[in-house]
Design a protein around this motif. Structure first.
Motif, PDB file in Angstrom:
ATOM      1  N   ARG A   1       0.824  -1.209   0.000  1.00 18.51           N
ATOM      2  CA  ARG A   1       0.000   0.000   0.000  1.00 18.51           C
ATOM      3  C   ARG A   1       0.859   1.261   0.000  1.00 18.51           C
ATOM      4  O   ARG A   1       0.531   2.250  -0.641  1.00 18.51           O
ATOM      5  CB  ARG A   1      -0.898   0.002   1.233  1.00 18.51           C
ATOM      6  CG  ARG A   1      -2.352  -0.091   0.855  1.00 18.51           C
ATOM      7  CD  ARG A   1      -3.204  -0.136   2.065  1.00 18.51           C
ATOM      8  NE  ARG A   1      -3.876   1.136   2.269  1.00 18.51           N
ATOM      9  CZ  ARG A   1      -4.778   1.318   3.234  1.00 18.51           C
ATOM     10  NH1 ARG A   1      -5.066   0.333   4.051  1.00 18.51           N
ATOM     11  NH2 ARG A   1      -5.357   2.475   3.362  1.00 18.51           N
TER      12      ARG A   1
ATOM     13  N   PHE B   1     -11.816  12.309  -7.892  1.00 17.26           N
ATOM     14  CA  PHE B   1     -11.649  10.954  -7.359  1.00 17.26           C
ATOM     15  C   PHE B   1     -10.897  10.028  -8.306  1.00 17.26           C
ATOM     16  O   PHE B   1     -11.071   8.822  -8.284  1.00 17.26           O
ATOM     17  CB  PHE B   1     -13.004  10.347  -6.969  1.00 17.26           C
ATOM     18  CG  PHE B   1     -13.881  11.336  -6.230  1.00 17.26           C
ATOM     19  CD1 PHE B   1     -13.411  11.966  -5.096  1.00 17.26           C
ATOM     20  CD2 PHE B   1     -15.146  11.659  -6.703  1.00 17.26           C
ATOM     21  CE1 PHE B   1     -14.183  12.905  -4.425  1.00 17.26           C
ATOM     22  CE2 PHE B   1     -15.926  12.596  -6.040  1.00 17.26           C
ATOM     23  CZ  PHE B   1     -15.450  13.216  -4.897  1.00 17.26           C
TER      24      PHE B   1
ATOM     25  N   VAL C   1      -6.484  15.519  -0.556  1.00 13.39           N
ATOM     26  CA  VAL C   1      -7.352  14.545   0.118  1.00 13.39           C
ATOM     27  C   VAL C   1      -8.818  14.729  -0.262  1.00 13.39           C
ATOM     28  O   VAL C   1      -9.597  13.784  -0.201  1.00 13.39           O
ATOM     29  CB  VAL C   1      -7.243  14.567   1.652  1.00 13.39           C
ATOM     30  CG1 VAL C   1      -5.935  13.994   2.095  1.00 13.39           C
ATOM     31  CG2 VAL C   1      -7.458  15.943   2.206  1.00 13.39           C
TER      32      VAL C   1
ATOM     33  N   GLY D   1     -10.299  11.101  -3.485  1.00 12.81           N
ATOM     34  CA  GLY D   1     -11.146   9.956  -3.174  1.00 12.81           C
ATOM     35  C   GLY D   1     -10.454   8.959  -2.265  1.00 12.81           C
ATOM     36  O   GLY D   1     -11.099   8.082  -1.701  1.00 12.81           O
ATOM     37  N   ASN D   2      -9.121   9.075  -2.122  1.00 13.15           N
ATOM     38  CA  ASN D   2      -8.350   8.276  -1.163  1.00 13.15           C
ATOM     39  C   ASN D   2      -8.594   6.779  -1.246  1.00 13.15           C
ATOM     40  O   ASN D   2      -8.714   6.117  -0.225  1.00 13.15           O
ATOM     41  CB  ASN D   2      -8.658   8.740   0.275  1.00 13.15           C
ATOM     42  CG  ASN D   2      -8.453  10.222   0.442  1.00 13.15           C
ATOM     43  OD1 ASN D   2      -7.505  10.772  -0.075  1.00 13.15           O
ATOM     44  ND2 ASN D   2      -9.371  10.876   1.133  1.00 13.15           N
ATOM     45  N   MET D   3      -8.732   6.242  -2.461  1.00 15.38           N
ATOM     46  CA  MET D   3      -8.940   4.797  -2.549  1.00 15.38           C
ATOM     47  C   MET D   3      -7.602   4.070  -2.447  1.00 15.38           C
ATOM     48  O   MET D   3      -6.696   4.328  -3.230  1.00 15.38           O
ATOM     49  CB  MET D   3      -9.631   4.435  -3.874  1.00 15.38           C
ATOM     50  CG  MET D   3     -11.013   5.039  -4.011  1.00 15.38           C
ATOM     51  SD  MET D   3     -12.091   4.697  -2.615  1.00 15.38           S
ATOM     52  CE  MET D   3     -12.428   2.963  -2.867  1.00 15.38           C
ATOM     53  N   PRO D   4      -7.491   3.125  -1.477  1.00 14.47           N
ATOM     54  CA  PRO D   4      -6.230   2.398  -1.310  1.00 14.47           C
ATOM     55  C   PRO D   4      -5.796   1.762  -2.627  1.00 14.47           C
ATOM     56  O   PRO D   4      -6.641   1.285  -3.383  1.00 14.47           O
ATOM     57  CB  PRO D   4      -6.574   1.323  -0.280  1.00 14.47           C
ATOM     58  CG  PRO D   4      -7.704   1.892   0.483  1.00 14.47           C
ATOM     59  CD  PRO D   4      -8.479   2.729  -0.480  1.00 14.47           C
ATOM     60  N   MET D   5      -4.537   1.770  -2.885  1.00 13.71           N
ATOM     61  CA  MET D   5      -3.897   1.194  -4.080  1.00 13.71           C
ATOM     62  C   MET D   5      -4.168   1.998  -5.351  1.00 13.71           C
ATOM     63  O   MET D   5      -3.496   1.800  -6.340  1.00 13.71           O
ATOM     64  CB  MET D   5      -4.320  -0.267  -4.339  1.00 13.71           C
ATOM     65  CG  MET D   5      -4.242  -1.214  -3.159  1.00 13.71           C
ATOM     66  SD  MET D   5      -2.601  -1.334  -2.440  1.00 13.71           S
ATOM     67  CE  MET D   5      -1.733  -2.247  -3.714  1.00 13.71           C
TER      68      MET D   5
ATOM     69  N   GLU E   1      -4.623   6.760  -3.380  1.00 18.59           N
ATOM     70  CA  GLU E   1      -4.190   7.124  -2.043  1.00 18.59           C
ATOM     71  C   GLU E   1      -2.779   7.704  -2.136  1.00 18.59           C
ATOM     72  O   GLU E   1      -1.882   7.048  -2.646  1.00 18.59           O
ATOM     73  CB  GLU E   1      -4.190   5.866  -1.173  1.00 18.59           C
ATOM     74  CG  GLU E   1      -4.121   6.126   0.294  1.00 18.59           C
ATOM     75  CD  GLU E   1      -4.347   4.838   1.072  1.00 18.59           C
ATOM     76  OE1 GLU E   1      -5.276   4.796   1.884  1.00 18.59           O
ATOM     77  OE2 GLU E   1      -3.599   3.867   0.862  1.00 18.59           O
TER      78      GLU E   1
END
Lengths: 278, 370
Positions: free
Chosen positions: A58, A141, A219, A223-227, A230
């Motif tokens: 990550r 996002f 931030v 949208g801060n989606m992991p992988m 982020e």
């Protein structure tokens, strides 16, 4: 002997020792001691822990997102900034001063405000987003949105480094080249570009380094989606949320290192181009 | 040149030293000064004989309540009520300062030296961190009733008016085409309650099979298009950006959104069961002992359990714990099945470790091949 004579030559500021002393004091209080404290925070960190933090999938994915979007944004800013600086230096038009002052606004605006307004504009039901989405272009996002936010905060760096150099360029040289029969493209390439490359590189490096560490504006729009979207600074925040100071420092140190190397390389590149153009 | 540089370095060092020394000097001066000024109050609170002295002799006192974001309105009202009550009881004037922010951020501020007399945070985990650092004595959670949570809340669904996707309960969130908005559990206390509520439901409906619960959560997060960093951010995404079909939210946040943005736009849906969110409170022992404010800080938290305190909480959409007030606001807070953290997950330390720390279940949901 001549060197020491130079140092003791009477300058505008009194006493080299005193002024240098103050410089070192302020640099220590504002930059060196905080950076040392950062290093100190990582002392609870064994190399094994550092390595496992640094190579976590990550974390790696977040570095990839941060580096690619910052580089893309700095590249676009390089081109756009050159154009803006050119227009501001070479043309006269009504409202020029206002236009000029606007360039610095991203410096003054709290980055979170920038992030919120960009998200409002570019999300699916925003003014611009609602026009782009039917065309299949999603901005908010996605990495594209991150790039956009980084472009916004990075643009003044490029304009403000290129502008003074452009102002100092003598138009005589261009006119001389023109009278000798050079076309506009040739003048740009042979006369202007060599002078502009060093400031462009500086502007690019500054925008890039700023983009890597940017948190507030990103931030909101990422949208801060992991992988996927982020960014690395967000992972620092989420480690702090676990009271994992050492882990947060590990991610931060790596970011600092990358930025520093990047600035160093560009500095060297700049010297080299400067020498080459002389 | 070299000589000059050396001189410069020396001067810099000397300046740094003086600056450091004066800073220390000031610091100790301020400390002794402040402790001197609070001494009468401290003596008054410690010795029972002093309490008999005339009320006017009590010096005005100031408290700092470090809290999390959505309690701002609650404490604005409560502080007024408490200072009126306290002045009437003891003749002492008390001013309460508030500080709000993300729960974890606030806890770190106290950890780094913000002198909070009391903390009123979103998660026990954030107060545990203060205990680990020695700022709060052990056993804080049993100091006040109901696990030191004077008011509670729960996690509900906020949907668009008329509930176009027909969302009634947790499994409806997994239906095709449903987008769910919830913040990131790694950065938001509220999001951790959301996550745990879903997990608890999944356990109950799969014979407590953890693997199935994890599958449920993994599926749920594929329906999440945006992970905001905090609860307010997620509310903005849902309410103002128009993204998503359902927002997982604190009950009080859902009410605020509906009241502020129009009853014609949103509906609140209560799932068949949810988690009993217990935002805890604690006195910061190290600070109150130093400032001599223990008595008033303790009273400040105790009064939250009084009838007046409970009513203020209920008016601000927090569930009261006092039976008489509970009864009075029965219609406001529908009675659904609520499980506690202790019922399903154990302590906050264990829960955090298992689910939200690096490499925990939440990370495994996202990282492929783990």
């Amino acid at each position: 002997m001549s060197v020491s004579a130079k140092a003791t030559r009477r300058g505008v500021l009194p006493g080299f020792g005193l002024t240098m002393g103050y410089s070192i004091l302020y640099l220590s209080l504002v930059v060196l001691i905080p950076l040392a404290a950062l290093l100190f925070n990582s002392t609870g960190l064994t190399f094994a822990k550092f390595w496992s933090v640094a190579t976590d999938p990550r974390v790696l994915a977040s570095y990839r997102v941060s580096l690619t979007t910052a580089a893309a944004a700095a590249l676009v800013d390089g081109l756009l900034g050159l154009l803006l600086a050119w227009v501001l230096v070479r043309y006269r038009f009504p409202g020029k001063r206002i236009f000029d002052a606007l360039i610095d606004l991203p410096f003054a605006l709290p980055t979170a405000v920038a992030g919120v307004s960009l998200t409002a504009l570019y999300s699916g039901n925003g003014w611009i987003g609602s026009l782009l989405e039917p065309l299949g272009i999603k901005v908010a996002f996605t990495p594209l949105g991150i790039t956009l936010a980084l472009m916004f905060i990075g643009i003044p760096f490029v304009v403000r480094t290129v502008q003074p150099v452009l102002e100092d360029l003598e138009r005589d040289t261009e006119e001389a080249a023109a009278t000798l029969g050079a076309g506009r493209w040739r003048i740009f390439r042979k006369v202007l570009l060599p002078e502009l490359i060093p400031p462009l590189l500086t502007g690019f490096a500054l925008a890039f380094a700023r983009g890597i560490g940017e948190y507030g504006s990103v931030v909101f729009i990422s949208g801060n989606m992991p992988m996927r979207t982020e960014i690395a600074p967000l992972l620092i925040m989420s480690k702090l949320e676990q009271y994992d100071y050492a882990g947060a420092t590990a991610v931060a140190l790596l970011l600092l290192l990358i930025s520093f190397l990047m600035l160093l390389v560009i500095n060297m590149l700049q010297r080299w181009t400067h020498k080459a153009s002389r | 040149m070299r000589k000059g540089l050396k001189k410069g370095l020396l001067t810099g060092f000397a300046l740094l030293l003086t600056a450091g020394l004066t800073a220390c000097g000031n610091n100790s001066g301020a400390e002794s000064g402040s402790s001197a000024s609070t001494e009468p109050a401290a003596a008054g609170s410690a010795a029972p004989s002093a309490a008999a002295s005339p009320a006017q002799s009590k010096e005005p006192v100031e408290l700092l309540n470090v809290s999390y974001d959505p309690t701002r309105e609650l404490y604005e009202n409560y502080n007024k009520a408490f200072s009126a009550y306290w002045e009437k009881e003891t003749g002492q004037k008390v001013t309460i300062k508030q500080s709000h922010g993300g729960s974890g951020k606030q806890s770190r501020a106290v950890l780094d030296g913000l002198e909070a007399d009391v903390v009123t945070l979103a998660l026990g985990y954030d107060i545990d961190a203060l205990q680990t650092a020695g700022l709060i004595n052990e056993g804080w959670q049993s100091k006040y009733e109901h696990n030191s949570s004077p008011y509670t809340s729960t996690i509900v669904f906020l949907v668009r008016k008329g509930n176009p996707k027909g969302i009634k309960d947790w499994p409806d969130l997994l239906k095709d085409g449903v987008e769910v908005i919830t913040p990131n559990p790694k950065t938001s206390g509220g999001a951790r309650w959301n996550y745990l509520a879903a997990w608890g439901y999944a356990l109950d409906h799969n014979n407590n099979d953890e693997a199935k619960a994890q599958e449920f959560l993994k599926n749920l997060f594929t329906h999440v298009p945006v992970l905001d960093t905090g609860a307010r951010g997620a509310t903005t995404t849902f309410v103002e950006r128009g993204i998503g079909d359902v927002l997982l939210a604190w009950e009080n946040e859902a009410y605020l959104s509906v009241n502020e943005l129009g009853k014609d736009k949103f509906d609140i849906v209560y799932p068949s069961e949810s988690i009993l969110a217990e935002p805890p409170v604690a006195v910061v022992d190290k600070v109150v002992d130093k400032k001599g404010t223990r008595e008033v800080a303790d009273a400040y938290l105790k009064y939250l359990y009084s009838e007046e305190g409970q009513k203020i909480a209920a008016e601000n959409y927090y569930r009261p714990t006092l039976d008489s007030v509970k009864e009075e606001y029965k219609s406001k807070f529908p009675d659904i099945k609520l499980f506690t953290l202790a019922d399903k997950f154990g302590t906050w330390q264990e829960t955090q470790q298992k689910h939200f720390n690096d490499g925990g279940v939440f990370d495994q949901i996202y990282v492929p091949g783990k």
